[in-house]
Design a protein around this motif. Structure first.
Motif, PDB file in Angstrom:
ATOM      1  N   GLN A   1       0.400   4.868  -8.673  1.00 42.24           N
ATOM      2  CA  GLN A   1      -1.111   5.321  -7.595  1.00 42.24           C
ATOM      3  C   GLN A   1      -2.451   4.808  -8.289  1.00 42.24           C
ATOM      4  O   GLN A   1      -3.214   4.150  -7.663  1.00 42.24           O
TER       5      GLN A   1
ATOM      6  N   GLN B   1      -4.736   1.544  -7.369  1.00 42.52           N
ATOM      7  CA  GLN B   1      -5.923   1.819  -6.871  1.00 42.52           C
ATOM      8  C   GLN B   1      -7.044   1.057  -7.497  1.00 42.52           C
ATOM      9  O   GLN B   1      -7.764   0.496  -7.142  1.00 42.52           O
TER      10      GLN B   1
ATOM     11  N   GLN C   1      -9.118  -2.585  -6.316  1.00 41.22           N
ATOM     12  CA  GLN C   1     -10.607  -2.474  -6.298  1.00 41.22           C
ATOM     13  C   GLN C   1     -10.888  -4.081  -7.009  1.00 41.22           C
ATOM     14  O   GLN C   1     -12.142  -4.312  -6.871  1.00 41.22           O
TER      15      GLN C   1
ATOM     16  N   TRP D   1       3.282   1.694  -0.158  1.00 38.37           N
ATOM     17  CA  TRP D   1       2.511   2.935  -0.493  1.00 38.37           C
ATOM     18  C   TRP D   1       3.185   3.982  -0.220  1.00 38.37           C
ATOM     19  O   TRP D   1       4.133   3.892   1.050  1.00 38.37           O
TER      20      TRP D   1
ATOM     21  N   LEU E   1      -6.959   5.491   0.286  1.00 35.85           N
ATOM     22  CA  LEU E   1      -7.200   4.301   0.521  1.00 35.85           C
ATOM     23  C   LEU E   1      -8.237   3.971   1.764  1.00 35.85           C
ATOM     24  O   LEU E   1      -8.849   3.021   1.636  1.00 35.85           O
TER      25      LEU E   1
ATOM     26  N   ASN F   1      -4.305  -5.403   1.063  1.00 34.82           N
ATOM     27  CA  ASN F   1      -5.523  -5.022   0.558  1.00 34.82           C
ATOM     28  C   ASN F   1      -6.554  -5.651   1.313  1.00 34.82           C
ATOM     29  O   ASN F   1      -6.718  -6.957   1.428  1.00 34.82           O
TER      30      ASN F   1
END
Length: 412
Positions: free
Chosen positions: A62, A66, A70, A79, A89, A296
């Motif tokens: 996780q 994350q 980014q 997920w 998210l 994403n």
């Protein structure tokens, strides 16, 4: 001569054609995904796209994903299910709602992709049967292969195994395992679905006797030595290895353990897996949507990534998923399943699934601490000596602290 000339030209330009495909990275904790996406790539099933699988260890998954999202190093990723998992998210605009309804997906899988705002994010990928996973060979050896249809009959099996120095019920203490598997399997067996729905709606309380009974049953089994004594130190990987070696006969677990790639069949090629529900007031299996494929929103190739998500909603994908991974896809239509064992699991899911889910209920998991966190803590508490009533109160007070839907009713 002309034919050979064109063949030579085709061979020369093939690398250029292959390279013209847009390369997308799919991050996952599931090693088995590699087999699936290799087939999809080799058969050119997604026009203009090649999906490259990147496997990350679940323990760090996780936080790794994350950060990578980014930094725009992730195009696609898998997920964990439910509103609590999706919340960070959504909060950081890393994923966006689906533009169209997922009409081809099994409605029972949609809670895995539903945020606290009731929007659908991503596409669910698997339906997993959860219940008591049975070592059929070991039980048959001791004349205990008959499925029990009451709690007393199940506890008789436990007692007989214990008398043979066999751990009856192997469990672990991973947070996800306690909340996703143990709590839901026990609830599906012991609590009427209407009462579980009342808990999610704030019309019943976690300190009510019928819910406390779930925690009390776990405490009783632990006190009597039916559960492995090291449960609070055992992790999920260790739990699987211990069961595969025949040190225990039963476990609360999921269908992902029943395939030929599981640790059981790696250690014993003739291992035989069966499934029982907890034979209580409800006596159902828990049908669990394992998680979602996500795109994403910050990827440079978000349009291509959405094209991949669209493909995961199709029957062609579902057939490949079932017969490559030996798992039940989240597809809602007819799927050609080759494995007899997997067909049996699908039958149980269709006919004996619990109709409620506290784990994925947005009303219980949109605040902090979530029910998912609180119930795993409560189970550890009963294993550590607290009463079931005290552990249930811990859940109730935690939910009340952020004024969940039942806070006013359950603080009286």
């Amino acid at each position: 001569m002309t034919k050979y000339f064109y063949l030579l030209i085709a061979l020369l330009i093939w690398p250029t054609i292959a390279c013209a495909k847009q390369q997308l990275d799919l991050y996952t904790w599931r090693q088995q995904e590699q087999l699936l996406w290799d087939k999809i790539n080799n058969q050119n099933l997604i026009d203009g796209v090649q999906v490259n699988v990147k496997v990350i260890d679940f323990d760090t998954y996780q936080s790794h994903i994350q950060l990578a999202i980014q930094n725009q190093r992730v195009d696609l990723f898998q997920w964990m299910p439910g509103p609590a998992a999706l919340a960070p998210l959504i909060e950081h605009n890393l994923i966006l709602p689906q533009h169209s309804a997922l009409q081809s997906i099994n409605p029972n899988a949609l809670p895995a992709a539903t945020g606290a705002d009731n929007n659908i994010y991503g596409v669910p990928f698997a339906m997993q049967l959860e219940g008591i996973l049975v070592n059929k060979k070991l039980l048959a050896k001791h004349g205990l292969e008959s499925q029990p249809h009451s709690i007393s009959a199940l506890e008789h099996v436990f007692s007989q195994l214990k008398s043979q120095n066999i751990t009856a019920l192997q469990m672990a203490s991973d947070q996800w395992y306690l909340s996703q598997v143990v709590a839901e399997v026990m609830t599906a067996g012991l609590l009427k679905a209407s009462r579980a729905q009342a808990l999610a709606n704030g019309q019943a309380c976690f300190t009510d006797a019928d819910y406390v009974n779930i925690l009390d049953t776990l405490k009783d089994w632990h006190t009597k030595g039916y559960i492995n004594h090291d449960v609070l130190k055992q992790d999920y990987h260790g739990m699987g290895t211990s069961k595969a070696l025949g040190n225990s006969a039963l476990a609360l677990d999921g269908g992902w353990r029943a395939g030929p790639n599981s640790v059981f069949y790696q250690i014993d090629k003739s291992y035989q897996v069966g499934f029982w529900p907890i034979p209580g007031e409800s006596g159902k299996f828990y049908g669990f949507a394992d998680g979602t494929y996500q795109a994403n929103a910050k990827s440079k190739y978000a349009e291509h990534a959405q094209k991949v998500l669209n493909f995961t909603t199709t029957k062609a994908f579902a057939n490949l998923f079932a017969n490559t991974l030996n798992e039940i896809p989240a597809y809602g239509g007819q799927v050609q399943i080759n494995s007899a064992n997997l067909r049996a699991q699908a039958k149980r899911l269709n006919e004996q699934s619990y109709s409620a889910s506290l784990f994925t209920a947005a009303s219980l998991n949109q605040g902090s601490p979530s029910y998912q966190q609180l119930v795993s803590e409560a189970i550890k508490q009963v294993f550590s000596g607290k009463t079931a009533q005290q552990a249930a109160q811990h859940i109730q007070q935690g939910l009340n602290s952020w004024q969940y839907t039942g806070a006013e009713y359950c603080s009286k």
